[in-house]
Motif scaffolding. Structure first.
Motif, short mmCIF file in Angstrom:
data_model
loop_
_atom_site.label_atom_id
_atom_site.label_comp_id
_atom_site.label_asym_id
_atom_site.label_seq_id
_atom_site.Cartn_x
_atom_site.Cartn_y
_atom_site.Cartn_z
N TRP A 151 0.83 -1.20 0.00
CA TRP A 151 0.00 0.00 0.00
C TRP A 151 0.88 1.26 0.00
O TRP A 151 0.59 2.22 -0.69
CB TRP A 151 -0.94 -0.02 1.20
CG TRP A 151 -1.92 1.11 1.21
CD1 TRP A 151 -1.90 2.20 2.03
CD2 TRP A 151 -3.06 1.28 0.36
NE1 TRP A 151 -2.97 3.03 1.75
CE2 TRP A 151 -3.69 2.49 0.72
CE3 TRP A 151 -3.61 0.53 -0.67
CZ2 TRP A 151 -4.84 2.96 0.10
CZ3 TRP A 151 -4.76 0.99 -1.30
CH2 TRP A 151 -5.36 2.19 -0.91
N ALA A 152 1.96 1.22 0.76
CA ALA A 152 2.89 2.35 0.80
C ALA A 152 3.53 2.57 -0.57
O ALA A 152 3.72 3.71 -1.00
CB ALA A 152 3.96 2.12 1.86
N LYS A 153 3.82 1.49 -1.28
CA LYS A 153 4.40 1.61 -2.62
C LYS A 153 3.40 2.19 -3.62
O LYS A 153 3.79 2.78 -4.62
CB LYS A 153 4.90 0.25 -3.10
CG LYS A 153 6.11 -0.25 -2.35
CD LYS A 153 6.53 -1.61 -2.82
CE LYS A 153 7.68 -2.14 -1.96
NZ LYS A 153 8.10 -3.47 -2.39
N LEU A 154 2.12 2.00 -3.34
CA LEU A 154 1.07 2.54 -4.21
C LEU A 154 0.73 3.99 -3.89
O LEU A 154 -0.07 4.61 -4.59
CB LEU A 154 -0.21 1.70 -4.10
CG LEU A 154 -0.18 0.33 -4.75
CD1 LEU A 154 -1.41 -0.48 -4.35
CD2 LEU A 154 -0.09 0.44 -6.25
N ALA A 155 1.32 4.53 -2.84
CA ALA A 155 0.99 5.90 -2.38
C ALA A 155 1.02 6.94 -3.50
O ALA A 155 0.11 7.78 -3.56
CB ALA A 155 1.89 6.30 -1.23
N PRO A 156 1.99 6.93 -4.41
CA PRO A 156 1.98 7.94 -5.47
C PRO A 156 0.75 7.84 -6.39
O PRO A 156 0.42 8.79 -7.08
CB PRO A 156 3.26 7.65 -6.27
CG PRO A 156 4.14 6.87 -5.35
CD PRO A 156 3.21 6.11 -4.44
N GLU A 157 0.10 6.70 -6.37
CA GLU A 157 -1.07 6.49 -7.23
C GLU A 157 -2.39 6.69 -6.50
O GLU A 157 -3.46 6.60 -7.12
CB GLU A 157 -1.02 5.08 -7.81
CG GLU A 157 0.23 4.84 -8.64
CD GLU A 157 0.28 3.44 -9.21
OE1 GLU A 157 -0.79 2.84 -9.44
OE2 GLU A 157 1.39 2.94 -9.42
N HIS A 158 -2.34 6.94 -5.19
CA HIS A 158 -3.57 7.08 -4.40
C HIS A 158 -4.49 8.16 -4.94
O HIS A 158 -5.71 8.02 -4.89
CB HIS A 158 -3.25 7.36 -2.93
CG HIS A 158 -2.74 6.18 -2.19
ND1 HIS A 158 -2.51 6.20 -0.84
CD2 HIS A 158 -2.40 4.93 -2.58
CE1 HIS A 158 -2.06 5.03 -0.44
NE2 HIS A 158 -1.98 4.24 -1.49
N GLU A 159 -3.94 9.24 -5.46
CA GLU A 159 -4.73 10.36 -5.95
C GLU A 159 -5.76 9.93 -7.01
O GLU A 159 -6.89 10.37 -7.00
CB GLU A 159 -3.80 11.43 -6.53
CG GLU A 159 -4.50 12.64 -7.09
CD GLU A 159 -5.09 13.56 -6.04
OE1 GLU A 159 -6.00 14.33 -6.39
OE2 GLU A 159 -4.64 13.53 -4.87
N GLY A 174 -8.79 5.71 -6.55
CA GLY A 174 -10.20 5.55 -6.19
C GLY A 174 -11.13 5.88 -7.33
O GLY A 174 -12.10 5.16 -7.58
N GLY A 175 -10.85 6.96 -8.06
CA GLY A 175 -11.68 7.33 -9.20
C GLY A 175 -11.65 6.27 -10.29
O GLY A 175 -12.68 5.95 -10.88
N GLU A 176 -10.46 5.72 -10.53
CA GLU A 176 -10.34 4.66 -11.53
C GLU A 176 -11.12 3.41 -11.10
O GLU A 176 -11.78 2.77 -11.92
CB GLU A 176 -8.88 4.31 -11.76
CG GLU A 176 -8.12 5.38 -12.49
CD GLU A 176 -6.64 5.06 -12.64
OE1 GLU A 176 -6.24 3.89 -12.39
OE2 GLU A 176 -5.88 5.97 -12.99
N ALA A 177 -11.03 3.08 -9.82
CA ALA A 177 -11.75 1.90 -9.32
C ALA A 177 -13.27 2.10 -9.41
O ALA A 177 -14.00 1.19 -9.80
CB ALA A 177 -11.34 1.61 -7.89
N LEU A 178 -13.74 3.31 -9.07
CA LEU A 178 -15.17 3.60 -9.17
C LEU A 178 -15.65 3.56 -10.63
O LEU A 178 -16.71 3.01 -10.92
CB LEU A 178 -15.48 4.98 -8.60
CG LEU A 178 -15.95 5.06 -7.18
CD1 LEU A 178 -16.24 6.49 -6.79
CD2 LEU A 178 -17.14 4.18 -6.91
#
Length: 143
Positions: free
Chosen positions: A15-23, A26-30
């Protein structure tokens, strides 16, 4: 369903490695959820549900923040997500199947993102258990 200490460590690390992609995550998943499970759109009657819309981006950020909080409190995930469970069960009255339908989109995003080469069977199983646990917690108020 309980996560082992090793699975918790793996989830936190990835999850920490994915941090740059967090922004954008969620929108992509929705967006993916709305494409695959179109019935879930009924819970967003006043939202612009076009891919990339501000509404989807904003709601996606809320989801990622909730997941981030759940991962930070992975040892006490039920208490951490209790208010969200109440909100979705009693106020929004979201059909519980929507939570189960959203789990695969989270796993897909992790696999495609920064974890590409590292996303192995152990990571898949750990995230699968995590998303199943989140779904279980969010739907337990329906019983």
């Amino acid at each position: 369903m309980l996560l082992t200490a090793e699975e918790c460590k793996l989830i936190k690390s990835y999850w920490a490695k994915l941090a740059p992609e967090h922004e954008d995550m969620g929108g992509e998943a929705l967006t993916r959820l709305f494409q695959v499970y179109m019935q879930s759109k009924i819970y967003f009657p006043h939202y612009d549900l076009c891919p990339g819309s501000n509404d989807i981006h904003h709601q996606g950020q809320k989801i990622v923040e909730a997941l981030d909080n759940a991962i930070k409190n992975i040892d006490n995930i039920r208490a951490c997500l209790s208010d969200l469970s109440d909100l979705h069960a009693y106020n929004l009255r979201v059909d519980p199947v929507n939570f189960k339908a959203s789990a695969p989109t989270g796993r897909t995003r992790a696999r495609r993102g920064a974890l590409r080469g590292e996303y192995n069977a152990l990571a898949y199983m750990a995230f699968d258990k995590f998303f199943c646990l989140v779904s279980e917690v969010l739907t337990e108020k329906y019983r």
